[in-house]
Design a protein around this motif. Structure first.
Motif, PDB file in Angstrom:
ATOM      1  N   MET A 129       0.833  -1.201   0.000  1.00  0.00           N
ATOM      2  CA  MET A 129       0.000   0.000   0.000  1.00  0.00           C
ATOM      3  C   MET A 129       0.869   1.254   0.000  1.00  0.00           C
ATOM      4  SD  MET A 129      -3.026   1.159   2.586  1.00  0.00           S
ATOM      5  CE  MET A 129      -3.854  -0.391   2.373  1.00  0.00           C
TER       6      MET A 129
ATOM      7  N   TRP B 173       3.791   1.571  -1.288  1.00  0.00           N
ATOM      8  CA  TRP B 173       4.328   1.668  -2.635  1.00  0.00           C
ATOM      9  C   TRP B 173       3.283   2.292  -3.571  1.00  0.00           C
ATOM     10  CZ3 TRP B 173       2.919  -1.775  -6.842  1.00  0.00           C
ATOM     11  CH2 TRP B 173       3.652  -1.537  -7.995  1.00  0.00           C
ATOM     12  N   ARG B 174       2.026   1.846  -3.428  1.00  0.00           N
ATOM     13  CA  ARG B 174       0.954   2.357  -4.288  1.00  0.00           C
ATOM     14  C   ARG B 174       0.565   3.797  -3.949  1.00  0.00           C
ATOM     15  NH1 ARG B 174      -2.773  -2.926  -3.955  1.00  0.00           N
ATOM     16  NH2 ARG B 174      -1.685  -4.159  -5.503  1.00  0.00           N
ATOM     17  N   LYS B 175       0.625   4.159  -2.665  1.00  0.00           N
ATOM     18  CA  LYS B 175       0.145   5.471  -2.229  1.00  0.00           C
ATOM     19  C   LYS B 175       1.263   6.457  -1.933  1.00  0.00           C
ATOM     20  CE  LYS B 175      -4.232   3.847  -0.619  1.00  0.00           C
ATOM     21  NZ  LYS B 175      -5.423   4.457  -0.132  1.00  0.00           N
TER      22      LYS B 175
END
Length: 179
Positions: A50, A52-54
């Motif tokens: 998460m 990494w994604r955010k």
């Protein structure tokens, strides 16, 4: 440039650096919210995915990087805990049998309805404190750690929520007595 900004830019080394820098923090939070090391490992892995994604959502003007990581981790862990608590344990319920006579069921239903309506009317932060306290058995200190609220504020929220719910159902006892 902050680590999360580097992650957002696609720097693979920055991902490893984030794990190195914040791994202990995420692990300790995950252990508090889970029942086993395996669950904590899964949660920690999900949190880093998460992050990494955010990473692009991080704004250094809004606060420190560690705060962003902590809040994101806590939110994910609270969501996991909520999902897990929604799963019914049918064997436990079946073993209980009928704890009260059939006549008391309507009255219990009414009390439960009043309590749920009162709970639904509480402020969201008060609801969260009560859920963590009552449903998950967290201490006031644990709730303060999880929510980032001061300990005194957590205590006040729990006390306020319980008081308002009690007032909503007060006078509606199994004996029918009113105050």
């Amino acid at each position: 440039m902050h680590l999360l900004e580097r992650v957002a830019d696609g720097d693979a080394r920055a991902v490893r650096d984030v794990i190195d820098r914040y791994g202990d923090l995420v692990w300790s939070l995950a252990r508090r919210f889970t029942n086993s090391d395996a669950d904590a490992e899964e949660a920690a892995q999900d949190i880093f995915v998460m992050l990494w994604r955010k990473a692009s959502k991080y704004d250094r003007e809004a606060g420190a990087e560690i705060t962003f990581v902590s809040l994101l981790a806590r939110r994910e862990l609270i969501d996991r805990w909520r999902r897990a608590s929604r799963r019914p344990k049918l064997t436990d319920v079946e073993e209980l049998g009928d704890p009260v006579g059939a006549d008391a069921h309507d009255e219990l239903d009414e009390l439960a309805s009043k309590a749920m309506r009162a709970f639904g009317g509480l402020e969201k932060d008060v609801q969260m404190a009560l859920r963590l306290s009552v449903e998950h058995g967290c201490s006031h200190g644990q709730i303060a750690d999880l929510t980032g609220a001061p300990l005194g504020t957590v205590k006040s929220r729990v006390r306020k929520g319980l008081k308002l719910i009690r007032e909503a159902v007060e006078g509606s006892s199994l004996t029918g007595a009113t105050p």
